[in-house]
Design a protein around this motif. Structure first.
Motif, mmCIF file in Angstrom:
data_model
loop_
_atom_site.group_PDB
_atom_site.id
_atom_site.type_symbol
_atom_site.label_atom_id
_atom_site.label_comp_id
_atom_site.label_asym_id
_atom_site.label_seq_id
_atom_site.Cartn_x
_atom_site.Cartn_y
_atom_site.Cartn_z
ATOM 1 N N THR A 66 43.972 33.411 23.995
ATOM 2 C CA THR A 66 42.962 32.395 24.280
ATOM 3 C C THR A 66 41.590 32.854 23.781
ATOM 4 O OG1 THR A 66 42.358 33.298 26.442
ATOM 5 C CG2 THR A 66 44.231 31.745 26.382
ATOM 6 N N PRO A 67 40.640 31.933 23.639
ATOM 7 C CA PRO A 67 39.288 32.346 23.228
ATOM 8 C C PRO A 67 38.666 33.384 24.171
ATOM 9 C CG PRO A 67 39.532 29.980 22.972
ATOM 10 C CD PRO A 67 40.770 30.471 23.688
ATOM 11 N N ILE A 68 38.941 33.255 25.466
ATOM 12 C CA ILE A 68 38.401 34.227 26.429
ATOM 13 C C ILE A 68 39.035 35.595 26.198
ATOM 14 C CG2 ILE A 68 38.238 34.834 28.887
ATOM 15 C CD1 ILE A 68 36.407 32.502 28.132
ATOM 16 N N MET A 69 40.359 35.628 26.020
ATOM 17 C CA MET A 69 41.038 36.899 25.736
ATOM 18 C C MET A 69 40.505 37.497 24.442
ATOM 19 S SD MET A 69 45.036 36.268 26.366
ATOM 20 C CE MET A 69 45.748 35.904 27.948
ATOM 21 N N ILE B 1 26.609 37.763 23.344
ATOM 22 C CA ILE B 1 26.037 36.410 23.294
ATOM 23 C C ILE B 1 27.154 35.375 23.260
ATOM 24 C CG2 ILE B 1 24.722 34.803 21.849
ATOM 25 C CD1 ILE B 1 23.002 37.310 21.040
ATOM 26 N N GLU B 2 28.154 35.606 22.419
ATOM 27 C CA GLU B 2 29.282 34.678 22.333
ATOM 28 C C GLU B 2 30.031 34.606 23.668
ATOM 29 O OE1 GLU B 2 33.362 33.927 19.771
ATOM 30 O OE2 GLU B 2 31.979 35.488 19.100
ATOM 31 N N ALA B 3 30.197 35.752 24.328
ATOM 32 C CA ALA B 3 30.895 35.777 25.621
ATOM 33 C C ALA B 3 30.138 34.958 26.661
ATOM 34 C CB ALA B 3 31.061 37.215 26.096
ATOM 35 N N LYS B 4 28.823 35.046 26.643
ATOM 36 C CA LYS B 4 28.025 34.254 27.591
ATOM 37 C C LYS B 4 28.162 32.766 27.297
ATOM 38 C CE LYS B 4 24.843 37.966 28.602
ATOM 39 N NZ LYS B 4 23.533 38.537 28.402
ATOM 40 N N HIS B 5 28.269 32.408 26.024
ATOM 41 C CA HIS B 5 28.483 31.003 25.657
ATOM 42 C C HIS B 5 29.847 30.512 26.126
ATOM 43 C CE1 HIS B 5 24.893 30.081 23.288
ATOM 44 N NE2 HIS B 5 24.922 31.355 22.919
ATOM 45 N N LEU B 6 30.794 31.422 26.245
ATOM 46 C CA LEU B 6 32.125 31.072 26.751
ATOM 47 C C LEU B 6 32.174 31.145 28.273
ATOM 48 C CD1 LEU B 6 34.387 32.913 24.154
ATOM 49 C CD2 LEU B 6 34.128 30.436 24.443
ATOM 50 N N ALA B 7 31.029 31.369 28.901
ATOM 51 C CA ALA B 7 30.854 31.382 30.357
ATOM 52 C C ALA B 7 31.407 32.632 31.034
ATOM 53 C CB ALA B 7 31.419 30.121 30.988
ATOM 54 N N LEU B 8 31.491 33.750 30.322
ATOM 55 C CA LEU B 8 31.861 34.998 30.972
ATOM 56 C C LEU B 8 30.633 35.534 31.699
ATOM 57 C CD1 LEU B 8 34.353 34.918 29.024
ATOM 58 C CD2 LEU B 8 34.170 37.381 28.961
ATOM 59 N N SER B 9 30.856 36.055 32.874
ATOM 60 C CA SER B 9 29.754 36.634 33.645
ATOM 61 C C SER B 9 29.434 38.029 33.102
ATOM 62 C CB SER B 9 30.151 36.741 35.120
ATOM 63 O OG SER B 9 31.163 37.724 35.285
ATOM 64 N N GLY B 10 28.310 38.555 33.526
ATOM 65 C CA GLY B 10 27.939 39.908 33.124
ATOM 66 C C GLY B 10 28.985 40.924 33.560
ATOM 67 N N ALA B 11 29.551 40.730 34.747
ATOM 68 C CA ALA B 11 30.586 41.647 35.243
ATOM 69 C C ALA B 11 31.845 41.563 34.383
ATOM 70 C CB ALA B 11 30.920 41.325 36.697
ATOM 71 N N GLU B 12 32.209 40.361 33.954
ATOM 72 C CA GLU B 12 33.384 40.200 33.093
ATOM 73 C C GLU B 12 33.155 40.845 31.730
ATOM 74 O OE1 GLU B 12 35.432 36.040 34.464
ATOM 75 O OE2 GLU B 12 33.406 35.926 33.609
ATOM 76 N N ALA C 88 33.393 44.584 32.231
ATOM 77 C CA ALA C 88 34.797 44.978 32.404
ATOM 78 C C ALA C 88 35.496 45.018 31.048
ATOM 79 C CB ALA C 88 35.510 44.012 33.347
ATOM 80 N N ALA C 89 35.241 44.015 30.216
ATOM 81 C CA ALA C 89 35.865 43.975 28.885
ATOM 82 C C ALA C 89 35.418 45.179 28.060
ATOM 83 C CB ALA C 89 35.522 42.671 28.170
ATOM 84 N N LYS C 90 34.137 45.500 28.120
ATOM 85 C CA LYS C 90 33.629 46.641 27.354
ATOM 86 C C LYS C 90 34.257 47.948 27.831
ATOM 87 C CE LYS C 90 29.122 46.565 27.100
ATOM 88 N NZ LYS C 90 27.709 46.214 27.283
ATOM 89 N N ARG C 91 34.637 47.999 29.102
ATOM 90 C CA ARG C 91 35.307 49.188 29.647
ATOM 91 C C ARG C 91 36.812 49.154 29.386
ATOM 92 N NH1 ARG C 91 32.012 47.925 34.054
ATOM 93 N NH2 ARG C 91 33.840 47.133 35.159
ATOM 94 N N GLY C 92 37.305 48.063 28.782
ATOM 95 C CA GLY C 92 38.723 47.996 28.434
ATOM 96 C C GLY C 92 39.595 47.316 29.455
ATOM 97 N N GLY C 93 39.020 46.385 30.211
ATOM 98 C CA GLY C 93 39.799 45.691 31.225
ATOM 99 C C GLY C 93 39.344 44.261 31.414
ATOM 100 N N SER C 94 39.937 43.621 32.399
ATOM 101 C CA SER C 94 39.584 42.252 32.736
ATOM 102 C C SER C 94 39.965 42.006 34.187
ATOM 103 C CB SER C 94 40.334 41.264 31.833
ATOM 104 O OG SER C 94 40.096 39.927 32.249
ATOM 105 N N PHE C 95 39.310 41.035 34.809
ATOM 106 C CA PHE C 95 39.664 40.650 36.176
ATOM 107 C C PHE C 95 40.917 39.786 36.183
ATOM 108 C CE2 PHE C 95 34.881 41.024 36.615
ATOM 109 C CZ PHE C 95 34.942 42.300 37.125
ATOM 110 N N ASP C 96 41.255 39.192 35.046
ATOM 111 C CA ASP C 96 42.458 38.392 34.892
ATOM 112 C C ASP C 96 43.593 39.331 34.475
ATOM 113 O OD1 ASP C 96 43.726 35.542 34.286
ATOM 114 O OD2 ASP C 96 44.193 36.863 32.591
ATOM 115 N N LEU C 97 44.709 39.310 35.201
ATOM 116 C CA LEU C 97 45.783 40.268 34.948
ATOM 117 C C LEU C 97 46.337 40.178 33.533
ATOM 118 C CD1 LEU C 97 47.592 42.514 35.949
ATOM 119 C CD2 LEU C 97 49.111 40.776 36.902
ATOM 120 N N LEU C 98 46.620 38.981 33.052
ATOM 121 C CA LEU C 98 47.168 38.835 31.706
ATOM 122 C C LEU C 98 46.162 39.297 30.647
ATOM 123 C CD1 LEU C 98 49.467 38.045 29.882
ATOM 124 C CD2 LEU C 98 48.668 35.679 29.984
#
Length: 108
Positions: free
Chosen positions: A7-10, A33-44, A47-57
């Motif tokens: 998905t675009p978020i993934m 910037i693109e992530a914020k446009h996709l409505a990801l929060s700062g915490a998300e 988390a992505a920059k650290r190699g993870g996500s709050f969504d299990l998949l």
């Protein structure tokens, strides 16, 4: 095979993780910037920059992408097994192609 499994978020989470692993600050700025446009929060984003996500998949796909990038077969095997449990082992093949398409930053 459809390109809809990632998905675009993934996609943005994977790209953030890989850019951070590569220490590619220019890519990180534009991806944030693109992530914020996709409505990801700062915490998300963090988390992505650290190699993870709050969504299990998404977490599994980010970890698999980083394992592919690093050539870590052990982590890749675990993540592929998890995707099989989810019933979408095809995403691993799509992810392999996606990560290979990401260009490393030019040497400085």
């Amino acid at each position: 095979m459809s390109k809809d499994l990632i998905t675009p978020i993934m996609r943005i989470q994977i790209e953030l993780a890989i850019a951070n692993a590569r220490n590619d600050l220019n890519a990180l700025r534009s991806l944030e910037i693109e992530a914020k446009h996709l409505a990801l929060s700062g915490a998300e984003i963090d988390a992505a920059k650290r190699g993870g996500s709050f969504d299990l998949l998404a977490d599994i796909t980010v970890k698999l992408a980083l394992a592919i990038e690093a050539g870590d077969e052990e982590v890749s095997t675990v993540a592929r097994r998890q995707l099989t449990v989810f019933g979408i082992p095809e995403i691993a093949t799509e992810l392999l192609a996606f990560v290979k398409e990401l260009e490393p930053p030019p040497p400085k």
